[in-house]
Design an enzyme around this catalytic site. Structure first.
Site, mmCIF file in Angstrom:
data_model
loop_
_atom_site.group_PDB
_atom_site.id
_atom_site.type_symbol
_atom_site.label_atom_id
_atom_site.label_comp_id
_atom_site.label_asym_id
_atom_site.label_seq_id
_atom_site.Cartn_x
_atom_site.Cartn_y
_atom_site.Cartn_z
ATOM 1 C CG ASP A 10 41.658 41.149 45.319
ATOM 2 O OD1 ASP A 10 40.757 41.218 44.958
ATOM 3 O OD2 ASP A 10 42.521 41.139 44.919
ATOM 4 C CB SER A 11 38.565 45.515 45.220
ATOM 5 O OG SER A 11 39.843 45.253 43.798
ATOM 6 C CB ILE A 12 38.237 41.055 41.897
ATOM 7 C CG1 ILE A 12 38.950 42.385 41.585
ATOM 8 C CG2 ILE A 12 37.906 39.854 41.583
ATOM 9 C CD1 ILE A 12 40.661 41.514 40.350
#
Length: 242
Positions: A10-12
């Protein structure tokens, strides 16, 4: 062609090539040894990630990745009925979705090194302050994520890795071993600071080295400059380029 290491999450993961990012550090570590490819999708959960599998990891690929990190759960663990409700995935489904991702990768190539990474811990006060900074007085009083719930998902991630006989990284636990982890490792209660990125990088490198993917033991894609004879450069390139 260099081997390929894919970071899927995901965004991480999407942000991991930013300044001080764990993906950027991996790319630097494997410079001229392997290509580190980011496939991070901000806001995605494991349910949505399943739609990407055949596009990102086609079964008929002649050059499957040598390693894949799977780093989901931060959005799956969003609480039902709160502001991030649409991202919520029940923990049982989360675990099953991870299983499907791993099975697909194994079908692509049984030799691929697969590493599951748990969601990080949540600094609930940090998330509250972030919400206030974005929404002001409209910010909800109820948290959209809690550290306790992130831990539930983290444990299922680790348990699944054991069941499948693959490696995992328990970032949720590792980060909380440090005093003041909330502000040290998390920038907004969820995403990583440079120090938080360093923890992920160090854990990924540890697992890669313990497996069979130590950069120090991998050959350069082309000869090191010290191997090239200035008067007879062709000799250094004969085996790899001809």
């Amino acid at each position: 062609m260099r081997p390929q290491i894919v970071l899927f999450g995901d965004s991480i993961t999407q942000q991991s090539f930013g300044s001080g990012g764990w993906g950027a550090s991996l790319a630097d570590n494997y410079s001229r040894k392997a290509d580190v490819v980011v496939r991070g999708y901000g806001g995605y959960n494991t349910r949505w990630a399943l739609f990407l599998l055949h596009h990102l990891f086609p079964l008929d690929s002649s050059k499957p990745p040598v390693a894949v990190t799977i780093f989901f759960g931060a959005n799956d663990a969003a609480l039902k009925g709160r502001t991030c409700d649409r991202q919520h995935v029940p923990v049982e489904e989360y675990k099953e979705n991870l299983r499907k991702i791993v099975q697909h990768l194994k079908e692509c190539s049984p030799a691929t090194l697969i590493v599951l990474i748990t969601p990080p811990p949540i600094d609930e006060e940090g998330r509250k302050q972030y919400a206030i900074s974005v929404y002001g007085e409209k910010a909800t009083e109820l948290p959209e994520r809690t550290n306790e719930m992130a831990g539930v998902y983290a444990r299922q991630c680790v348990e699944l890795a054991k069941d499948l006989g693959i490696r995992s990284i328990d970032i949720w636990s590792a980060m909380q071993e440090a005093e003041g982890w909330q502000k040290k490792f998390l920038s907004d209660g969820l995403h990583l600071t440079p120090e938080g990125n360093a923890v992920v990088y160090q854990e990924v490198i540890r697992v890669f080295n313990d497996a069979w993917l130590s950069a120090a033991e991998m050959p350069y894609d082309f000869p090191h400059h010290s191997e090239i004879d200035g008067k007879n450069p062709e000799k250094a390139f004969q085996q790899r380029c001809i």
